[in-house]
Design a protein around this motif. Structure first.
Motif, PDB file in Angstrom:
ATOM      1  N   VAL A  58     -12.194  21.269  44.582  1.00  0.00           N
ATOM      2  CA  VAL A  58     -11.816  19.910  44.953  1.00  0.00           C
ATOM      3  C   VAL A  58     -11.391  19.921  46.418  1.00  0.00           C
ATOM      4  O   VAL A  58     -10.845  20.907  46.907  1.00  0.00           O
ATOM      5  N   ALA A  59     -11.667  18.853  47.115  1.00  0.00           N
ATOM      6  CA  ALA A  59     -11.375  18.792  48.553  1.00  0.00           C
ATOM      7  C   ALA A  59      -9.888  18.955  48.833  1.00  0.00           C
ATOM      8  O   ALA A  59      -9.497  19.623  49.781  1.00  0.00           O
ATOM      9  N   SER A  60      -9.060  18.354  48.008  1.00  0.00           N
ATOM     10  CA  SER A  60      -7.616  18.420  48.209  1.00  0.00           C
ATOM     11  C   SER A  60      -6.930  18.264  46.862  1.00  0.00           C
ATOM     12  O   SER A  60      -7.415  17.532  46.001  1.00  0.00           O
ATOM     13  N   ILE A  61      -5.791  18.925  46.699  1.00  0.00           N
ATOM     14  CA  ILE A  61      -5.027  18.752  45.468  1.00  0.00           C
ATOM     15  C   ILE A  61      -3.800  17.870  45.716  1.00  0.00           C
ATOM     16  O   ILE A  61      -2.962  17.718  44.845  1.00  0.00           O
ATOM     17  N   GLN A  62      -3.760  17.262  46.892  1.00  0.00           N
ATOM     18  CA  GLN A  62      -2.690  16.318  47.209  1.00  0.00           C
ATOM     19  C   GLN A  62      -2.938  15.000  46.472  1.00  0.00           C
ATOM     20  O   GLN A  62      -4.081  14.625  46.220  1.00  0.00           O
ATOM     21  N   CYS A  63      -1.871  14.295  46.175  1.00  0.00           N
ATOM     22  CA  CYS A  63      -1.960  12.979  45.542  1.00  0.00           C
ATOM     23  C   CYS A  63      -2.802  12.059  46.415  1.00  0.00           C
ATOM     24  O   CYS A  63      -2.523  11.898  47.602  1.00  0.00           O
ATOM     25  N   HIS A  64      -3.825  11.455  45.836  1.00  0.00           N
ATOM     26  CA  HIS A  64      -4.700  10.580  46.609  1.00  0.00           C
ATOM     27  C   HIS A  64      -4.077   9.211  46.882  1.00  0.00           C
ATOM     28  O   HIS A  64      -4.612   8.430  47.650  1.00  0.00           O
ATOM     29  N   VAL A  65      -2.933   8.923  46.270  1.00  0.00           N
ATOM     30  CA  VAL A  65      -2.257   7.644  46.497  1.00  0.00           C
ATOM     31  C   VAL A  65      -1.294   7.753  47.674  1.00  0.00           C
ATOM     32  O   VAL A  65      -1.358   6.962  48.610  1.00  0.00           O
ATOM     33  N   CYS A  66      -0.411   8.762  47.644  1.00  0.00           N
ATOM     34  CA  CYS A  66       0.599   8.875  48.699  1.00  0.00           C
ATOM     35  C   CYS A  66       0.340  10.035  49.654  1.00  0.00           C
ATOM     36  O   CYS A  66       0.899  10.062  50.743  1.00  0.00           O
ATOM     37  N   ASN A  67      -0.457  10.995  49.240  1.00  0.00           N
ATOM     38  CA  ASN A  67      -0.795  12.175  50.044  1.00  0.00           C
ATOM     39  C   ASN A  67       0.438  12.981  50.460  1.00  0.00           C
ATOM     40  O   ASN A  67       0.423  13.660  51.479  1.00  0.00           O
ATOM     41  N   ASN A  68       1.526  12.893  49.663  1.00  0.00           N
ATOM     42  CA  ASN A  68       2.765  13.605  49.988  1.00  0.00           C
ATOM     43  C   ASN A  68       3.006  14.830  49.123  1.00  0.00           C
ATOM     44  O   ASN A  68       3.667  15.754  49.567  1.00  0.00           O
ATOM     45  N   GLN A  69       2.533  14.820  47.878  1.00  0.00           N
ATOM     46  CA  GLN A  69       2.793  15.921  46.957  1.00  0.00           C
ATOM     47  C   GLN A  69       1.519  16.276  46.211  1.00  0.00           C
ATOM     48  O   GLN A  69       0.512  15.569  46.299  1.00  0.00           O
ATOM     49  N   LEU A  70       1.590  17.365  45.440  1.00  0.00           N
ATOM     50  CA  LEU A  70       0.456  17.753  44.605  1.00  0.00           C
ATOM     51  C   LEU A  70       0.208  16.696  43.553  1.00  0.00           C
ATOM     52  O   LEU A  70       1.147  16.098  43.032  1.00  0.00           O
ATOM     53  N   GLU A  71      -1.043  16.479  43.231  1.00  0.00           N
ATOM     54  CA  GLU A  71      -1.408  15.469  42.238  1.00  0.00           C
ATOM     55  C   GLU A  71      -1.235  16.048  40.833  1.00  0.00           C
ATOM     56  O   GLU A  71      -2.180  16.393  40.156  1.00  0.00           O
ATOM     57  N   SER A  72       0.005  16.153  40.413  1.00  0.00           N
ATOM     58  CA  SER A  72       0.315  16.608  39.054  1.00  0.00           C
ATOM     59  C   SER A  72       0.527  15.387  38.170  1.00  0.00           C
ATOM     60  O   SER A  72       0.679  14.260  38.659  1.00  0.00           O
ATOM     61  N   MET A  73       0.582  15.628  36.880  1.00  0.00           N
ATOM     62  CA  MET A  73       0.778  14.533  35.941  1.00  0.00           C
ATOM     63  C   MET A  73       2.125  13.853  36.180  1.00  0.00           C
ATOM     64  O   MET A  73       2.205  12.628  36.257  1.00  0.00           O
ATOM     65  N   ASP A  74       3.182  14.649  36.312  1.00  0.00           N
ATOM     66  CA  ASP A  74       4.510  14.073  36.503  1.00  0.00           C
ATOM     67  C   ASP A  74       4.594  13.291  37.808  1.00  0.00           C
ATOM     68  O   ASP A  74       5.171  12.211  37.849  1.00  0.00           O
ATOM     69  N   HIS A  75       4.004  13.831  38.865  1.00  0.00           N
ATOM     70  CA  HIS A  75       4.047  13.109  40.140  1.00  0.00           C
ATOM     71  C   HIS A  75       3.284  11.791  40.052  1.00  0.00           C
ATOM     72  O   HIS A  75       3.807  10.737  40.403  1.00  0.00           O
ATOM     73  N   LEU A  76       2.052  11.856  39.588  1.00  0.00           N
ATOM     74  CA  LEU A  76       1.184  10.678  39.585  1.00  0.00           C
ATOM     75  C   LEU A  76       1.720   9.551  38.706  1.00  0.00           C
ATOM     76  O   LEU A  76       1.647   8.383  39.064  1.00  0.00           O
ATOM     77  N   PHE A  77       2.308   9.895  37.557  1.00  0.00           N
ATOM     78  CA  PHE A  77       2.719   8.870  36.597  1.00  0.00           C
ATOM     79  C   PHE A  77       4.195   8.491  36.656  1.00  0.00           C
ATOM     80  O   PHE A  77       4.589   7.487  36.074  1.00  0.00           O
ATOM     81  N   PHE A  78       5.016   9.294  37.360  1.00  0.00           N
ATOM     82  CA  PHE A  78       6.444   8.988  37.362  1.00  0.00           C
ATOM     83  C   PHE A  78       7.097   9.031  38.746  1.00  0.00           C
ATOM     84  O   PHE A  78       7.977   8.239  39.033  1.00  0.00           O
ATOM     85  N   VAL A  79       6.686   9.936  39.604  1.00  0.00           N
ATOM     86  CA  VAL A  79       7.378  10.150  40.867  1.00  0.00           C
ATOM     87  C   VAL A  79       6.739   9.408  42.034  1.00  0.00           C
ATOM     88  O   VAL A  79       7.444   8.898  42.907  1.00  0.00           O
ATOM     89  N   CYS A  80       5.427   9.328  42.055  1.00  0.00           N
ATOM     90  CA  CYS A  80       4.710   8.667  43.146  1.00  0.00           C
ATOM     91  C   CYS A  80       5.261   7.250  43.333  1.00  0.00           C
ATOM     92  O   CYS A  80       5.630   6.580  42.364  1.00  0.00           O
ATOM     93  N   GLU A  81       5.335   6.814  44.561  1.00  0.00           N
ATOM     94  CA  GLU A  81       5.939   5.515  44.866  1.00  0.00           C
ATOM     95  C   GLU A  81       5.296   4.370  44.073  1.00  0.00           C
ATOM     96  O   GLU A  81       5.985   3.480  43.577  1.00  0.00           O
ATOM     97  N   THR A  82       3.985   4.388  43.933  1.00  0.00           N
ATOM     98  CA  THR A  82       3.288   3.341  43.176  1.00  0.00           C
ATOM     99  C   THR A  82       3.758   3.325  41.725  1.00  0.00           C
ATOM    100  O   THR A  82       4.083   2.271  41.174  1.00  0.00           O
ATOM    101  N   ALA A  83       3.806   4.495  41.102  1.00  0.00           N
ATOM    102  CA  ALA A  83       4.251   4.592  39.708  1.00  0.00           C
ATOM    103  C   ALA A  83       5.716   4.204  39.585  1.00  0.00           C
ATOM    104  O   ALA A  83       6.096   3.463  38.666  1.00  0.00           O
TER     105      ALA A  83
END
Length: 139
Positions: A58-83
């Motif tokens: 994969v080109a990057s494992i960073q969150c494609h929404v905020c590009n601040n952290q790894l795109e893990s389940m917990d980040h994407l669904f709970f920690v990311c600013e959008t979530a």
């Protein structure tokens, strides 16, 4: 002729432990959302970090929404600013005291320990799973 009998209950007890939240199936939730939640609880969603750990380039494992952290389940669904913003709006909408959760485990522990009637708890679970489903579809 050999006859093999299969004990369906024995298979289900071995493969699908009844107390495991990873196999919890709700009839009041659409099948596709139940399947999503099953994959979600097992951390088997096609997230960048999961793909990379399975050897897929994969080109990057960073969150494609905020590009601040790894795109893990917990980040994407709970920690990311959008979530996090969506969860804040859900809390206000359903008017319930829900803590800010940083993982599925945190949310599940809160949900298991809230003191609500069965019917209201079902509604809270349905809203929670719908929120996760919509985040997945949006992201």
């Amino acid at each position: 002729m050999i006859v093999i009998t299969i004990d369906q209950n024995a298979i289900e007890e071995r493969l699908l432990p009844s107390l495991s939240p990873s196999t919890w199936w709700e009839n009041f939730i659409p099948k596709k959302v139940n399947v999503f939640m099953w994959k979600f609880r097992l951390d088997r969603l096609l997230l960048r970090i999961n793909l990379a750990t399975r050897g897929i380039n994969v080109a990057s494992i960073q969150c494609h929404v905020c590009n601040n952290q790894l795109e893990s389940m917990d980040h994407l669904f709970f920690v990311c600013e959008t979530a996090n913003n969506l969860w804040s709006r859900i809390k206000v909408w359903i008017d319930i005291d829900m803590p800010s959760c940083s993982s599925w485990y945190d949310w599940w522990q809160w949900f298991e320990n809230i003191d609500q009637r069965h019917r209201k708890k079902e509604k809270i679970y349905a809203i929670g799973t719908a929120t996760l489903w919509l985040l997945w579809r949006f992201l």
